[in-house]
Write an enzyme that holds these catalytic residues in place. Structure first.
Site, PDB file in Angstrom:
ATOM      1  N   ASP A   6       0.843  -1.198   0.000  1.00 21.53           N
ATOM      2  CA  ASP A   6       0.000   0.000   0.000  1.00 21.53           C
ATOM      3  C   ASP A   6       0.883   1.255   0.000  1.00 21.53           C
ATOM      4  O   ASP A   6       2.071   1.201   0.329  1.00 21.53           O
ATOM      5  CB  ASP A   6      -0.877  -0.054   1.258  1.00 21.53           C
ATOM      6  CG  ASP A   6      -1.690   1.201   1.455  1.00 21.53           C
ATOM      7  OD1 ASP A   6      -2.253   1.713   0.478  1.00 21.53           O
ATOM      8  OD2 ASP A   6      -1.753   1.676   2.619  1.00 21.53           O
ATOM      9  N   ASP A   8      -0.270   5.105   0.901  1.00 18.57           N
ATOM     10  CA  ASP A   8      -0.457   6.089   1.977  1.00 18.57           C
ATOM     11  C   ASP A   8      -0.298   5.421   3.343  1.00 18.57           C
ATOM     12  O   ASP A   8      -0.951   4.427   3.640  1.00 18.57           O
ATOM     13  CB  ASP A   8      -1.860   6.711   1.907  1.00 18.57           C
ATOM     14  CG  ASP A   8      -2.059   7.534   0.636  1.00 18.57           C
ATOM     15  OD1 ASP A   8      -1.087   8.159   0.177  1.00 18.57           O
ATOM     16  OD2 ASP A   8      -3.194   7.560   0.123  1.00 18.57           O
ATOM     17  N   ASP A 137      -1.660  -0.337   5.998  1.00 13.71           N
ATOM     18  CA  ASP A 137      -1.870   0.240   7.326  1.00 13.71           C
ATOM     19  C   ASP A 137      -3.346   0.306   7.710  1.00 13.71           C
ATOM     20  O   ASP A 137      -3.665   0.635   8.853  1.00 13.71           O
ATOM     21  CB  ASP A 137      -1.266   1.655   7.392  1.00 13.71           C
ATOM     22  CG  ASP A 137      -1.935   2.614   6.437  1.00 13.71           C
ATOM     23  OD1 ASP A 137      -2.251   2.208   5.295  1.00 13.71           O
ATOM     24  OD2 ASP A 137      -2.175   3.770   6.825  1.00 13.71           O
TER      25      ASP A 137
HETATM   26 MG   LIG Z   1      -2.721   3.190   3.516  1.00 17.23          MG
END
Ligand SMILES: [Mg+2]
Length: 184
Positions: A6, A8, A137
């Site tokens: 991922d 961000d 995250d």
């Molecule tokens: Mg993310």
């Protein structure tokens, strides 16, 4: 071993970039220290009144392309590639896509180099992408494929610690966590 990474909050420091802009633009407004962040979505912790202001910052031209890399992310991605993992970047753009999609590509070219641009997968539903591992995250990554085709390894952040029972890593620990998978 195919790994989706991922962007961000994993490669790019979305939270740090937001807080810097928030404090620049609203110096008298309350803010939440990064270590005290408890919700995945920033506005959920800043409160309803702040929601439009939070959106304004993250939708601003230059916000996504101007984010700093999370410490160690660039070298870790290249090291994973060299170690023989099949690495793709997998990112879900905001529905307000106008700035963020092209700026994500810009970010990759700037910080990782042009060869990584071709390894960018943009999708609203990461469960549709077949891989062994997703490093993300977001506490829970859901989609039409349930269970998803990959193991979700949580990229450890203060705001996702409520998610227990999944493996976790950071760019300081990824080797110990992932090398167990390939028996190295
Ligand atoms: Mg993310």
């Amino acid at each position: 071993v195919r790994i989706l990474v991922d962007m961000d909050g994993v490669l790019s420091d979305y939270e740090g970039g937001f807080l810097r802009r928030w404090r620049d633009e609203y110096p008298d407004a309350p803010f939440v220290r990064l270590s005290d962040r408890t919700t995945f979505y920033i506005a959920d912790q800043y409160g309803e009144d702040a929601r439009p202001l939070v959106r304004r910052i993250v939708l601003e031209p230059g916000f996504i392309s101007g984010l700093q890399p999370i410490h160690g992310s660039v070298s870790a991605l290249n090291a994973m590639d060299l170690a023989g993992f099949e690495v793709y970047i997998c990112s879900s753009p905001l529905s307000e896509y106008r700035n963020c999609v092209s700026e994500k590509y810009e970010w990759i070219e700037k910080h990782l180099g042009g060869s990584w641009v071709d390894r960018m997968i943009v999708t609203k539903d990461k469960t549709l992408i077949k891989a062994d591992i997703l490093i993300d995250d977001k506490p829970s990554v859901c989609g039409v494929e349930d269970p998803p085709p990959w193991e979700h390894i949580v990229y450890d952040q203060p705001y996702n610690r409520q998610e227990v029972g999944k493996r976790r890593l950071t760019w300081n620990t990824w080797e110990a966590v992932l090398m167990a998978d390939v028996g190295a």
